[in-house]
Design an enzyme around this catalytic site. Structure first.
Site, PDB file in Angstrom:
ATOM      1  N   HIS A  57      -5.289  -5.017   4.384  1.00 63.48           N
ATOM      2  CA  HIS A  57      -7.063  -6.136   4.147  1.00 63.48           C
ATOM      3  C   HIS A  57      -7.830  -5.666   5.082  1.00 63.48           C
ATOM      4  O   HIS A  57      -8.280  -6.323   5.464  1.00 63.48           O
ATOM      5  CB  HIS A  57      -7.130  -7.116   3.894  1.00 63.48           C
ATOM      6  CG  HIS A  57      -6.181  -8.365   2.439  1.00 63.48           C
ATOM      7  ND1 HIS A  57      -6.089  -7.982   1.878  1.00 63.48           N
ATOM      8  CD2 HIS A  57      -4.705  -8.400   2.586  1.00 63.48           C
ATOM      9  CE1 HIS A  57      -5.413  -7.545   0.217  1.00 63.48           C
ATOM     10  NE2 HIS A  57      -4.561  -8.273   1.741  1.00 63.48           N
ATOM     11  N   HIS A 219      -6.618  -7.037  -3.899  1.00 62.92           N
ATOM     12  CA  HIS A 219      -4.619  -6.552  -3.925  1.00 62.92           C
ATOM     13  C   HIS A 219      -4.914  -5.339  -4.875  1.00 62.92           C
ATOM     14  O   HIS A 219      -4.020  -5.561  -5.713  1.00 62.92           O
ATOM     15  CB  HIS A 219      -3.276  -7.922  -4.468  1.00 62.92           C
ATOM     16  CG  HIS A 219      -3.452  -8.843  -3.803  1.00 62.92           C
ATOM     17  ND1 HIS A 219      -4.474  -9.923  -3.106  1.00 62.92           N
ATOM     18  CD2 HIS A 219      -2.998  -8.820  -1.773  1.00 62.92           C
ATOM     19  CE1 HIS A 219      -4.204 -10.789  -1.809  1.00 62.92           C
ATOM     20  NE2 HIS A 219      -3.161  -9.820  -1.625  1.00 62.92           N
TER      21      HIS A 219
END
Ligand SMILES: Nc1ncnc2c1ncn2[C@@H]1O[C@H](COP(=O)(O)OP(=O)(O)OP(=O)(O)O)[C@@H](O)[C@H]1O
Ligand SMILES: [Mg+2]
Lengths: 333, 212
Positions: A57, A219
């Site tokens: 991320h 995700h």
């Protein structure tokens, strides 16, 4: 799979070594257990602010370690929450005697691992408060499910909590800032492509050329619905509408607007989205007081974006404007 | 012959092998309704646990199980780490200083472990999680015990119940874990955690087939 990596199993370690090579003036990296801490941690008398989550991320969370934001970040394997020993050691490393705030994104794994770490840290006499972010309106909220995911608000909360901690506010007050930002913030995301987790080797889901996923998290997971690709104006409306209606944001409200890239979308497109968002907000009488545009909470190389709005007040605006000096976010210094 | 300490060690090794062999399958199941990491996570954890076994091979069963649990907590991450870690730590706490396990001991250990999983994850039967494989397996052991079945027979029945529980997760809409974000779209897929839990009980039944 086409990626700039050496070996899939070495990606996180290689990345951490890259951070050491690049940013030793700002942060130091501890290995086994892995965490990134401010170079000058612990800062005496200041609440320590830490976060963590799966890798993939970037720049969140490791890129936000430094003056005015996080004291430490714990990176897990790609898209996998870190383990309690990481958070425990990070907590100890940044405890300046005023307690430590854990900012935890609402995912089952993150919650449970942070909970175990907080128990262990408290057993060692460190005061710990945990605040969970859960701002994703794409997920139906219910007492009987895992609830909403923590997404874009997390970045903004880390910034404002970091500023509050620099002012030497108490642990409870810093935690209150986090609860307020989360409580007044809402997000929603969409994907144009999936992404490939290095150790999985192939895209997490298939998305045909002319289709998109609305309501994705960070995700590479499928979202709430799949539909034909539409214009930026229509997509922005599909994201901003549910966000504005959910809080709800009302005419006269002052907001921080965050248009975030998922990792594979160029800035030019994010500005196209921001332009649409600004029109939608103006149409509803919502005033954008501050903005952040760029890829800050990503999902590897996924193309797509998310929008986050946080209702601001004078205190939050001051905390947002306060100086910050991290690899990923820097102003006022 | 009850389950010996060596048999417990063999079970853990056999499960590590089963996870290695099913790593891609578990990860595939998790990419359908999760984030494509369950197999990889479990594999990392059980490979780490294997390296810890020689150090505790001469200790009691409780210590062995606790060591495995603590290793899983610090290496697996995700939801699987705290959940499987707690399962093993609680099984270990329920078998202090045991050098062998009777059927009753195993039932006690499994019950303690499952209670730990439920306490940590707060999932109920039908939420489409590993609990859906574990809970029926425990019920089957208890029923077999009540019917004075043999140890190996009871283990077979618990593995079958876990398999049924695992298959029964397919039509369910997930209410816990990552899969719950998909809402109705999670139906039609088998839960990865229930699958790895079934493997755990199947490996126990296979490894301990000679016990009585
Ligand atoms: N609250 C819960 N209680 C019991 N089991 C759960 C719970 N949440 C998830 N699970 C189980 O965990 C499995 C997923 O484990 P996995 O190791 O993939 O973690 P994860 O959800 O991907 O974690 P993370 O979100 O941190 O990556 C699910 O298939 C389910 O069986
Ligand atoms: Mg997973």
């Amino acid at each position: 799979m086409k990626k700039l990596i050496n070996k899939p199993e070495d990606v996180v370690t290689d990345e951490l070594n890259g951070i050491v090579a690049a940013h030793s003036d700002l942060v130091r990296v501890h290995f086994d257990p892995n965490f990134i801490a401010r170079a000058d941690a612990p800062v005496k008398g200041k609440v320590g602010v830490i976060s963590g989550g799966g890798s993939g991320h970037e720049p969140m969370h490791g890129g936000f370690v430094g003056m005015g934001m996080l004291d430490a970040a714990c990176p897990g394997a790609v898209f996998t929450s870190p383990t309690p020993d990481q958070m425990l050691e990070a907590t100890k490393a940044v405890n300046g005697g005023a307690g430590v705030l854990h900012i935890v994104k609402n995912y089952t794994g993150d919650i449970m691992n942070f909970e175990m770490a907080a128990d262990l840290a408290r057993a060692e006499g460190i005061e710990v408060e945990a605040v969970v972010t859960n701002d994703d309106v794409a997920v139906k909220d219910s007492l009987y499910t895992a609830g909403r995911r923590g997404v874009g608000v997390t970045v903004l909360a880390e910034k404002m909590c970091g500023a509050a901690a620099e002012q030497k506010r108490s642990l409870k007050e810093v935690a209150d800032v986090c609860r307020k930002v989360n409580g007044q913030g809402r997000s929603m995301g969409m994907a144009l492509t999936s992404c490939t987790v290095p150790h999985a080797g192939k895209p997490t889901f298939d998305l045909p050329e002319d289709e998109m996923e609305i309501g994705v998290g960070i995700h590479g997971e499928p979202g709430r619905k799949r539909m034909k690709l539409q214009t930026a104006a229509e997509i922005t409306e599909m994201l901003a509408g549910p966000i504005l209606d959910d809080l709800p944001f009302k005419s006269g409200d002052s907001v921080l607007a965050f248009v975030n890239g998922m990792g594979g979308t160029p800035l030019i497109e994010l500005y196209v989205v921001y332009n649409e968002l600004a029109k939608i907000c103006a149409g509803r009488g919502v005033k954008i007081a501050r903005n952040l545009i760029g890829s800050y909470i990503t999902s590897l190389e996924m193309a797509g974006c998310s929008i986050t709005l946080v209702k601001m007040d004078d205190d939050l605006l001051r905390l947002w404007d306060a100086p910050v000096k991290t690899p990923g976010l820097r102003w006022g210094v | 012959m009850p389950i010996s300490r060596d048999a417990v060690l063999d079970w853990i090794k056999a499960y590590a092998d089963a996870i290695a062999a099913n790593k891609d399958y578990l990860t595939q199941l998790d990419s359908d309704i999760g984030d494509a990491d369950h197999g990889v996570n479990m594999h990392r954890g059980f490979q780490a646990a294997l390296t810890k076994l020689p150090g505790v091979a001469d200790k009691d069963i409780g210590t062995i199980l606790k060591t495995v649990g603590m290793t899983l907590v610090s290496t697996v991450g995700g939801a699987g780490g705290p959940l499987y870690g707690t399962l093993f730590m609680q099984m270990g706490a329920a078998t202090p200083s045991k050098q062998e396990l009777t059927l009753a001991d195993w039932a006690t250990a499994l019950e303690a472990g499952i209670n730990g999983v439920i306490m940590r994850g707060k999932a109920q039967l039908g939420d489409k999680t590993m609990v859906d494989a574990l809970t029926p397996a425990l019920a089957a052991i208890k029923e077999a015990t009540a019917n004075s079945a043999s140890l190996s027979g009871a283990l077979q029945q618990s593995a079958q119940a876990a398999e049924q529980g695992m298959k029964d997760t397919i039509p369910l809409v997930a209410r816990k874990g990552r899969a719950s974000y998909l809402g109705e779209r999670s139906a039609g897929h088998q839960d990865p955690g229930a699958t790895s839990s079934h493997l755990l009980l199947k490996t126990a039944a296979d490894t301990w087939a000679g016990a009585s």
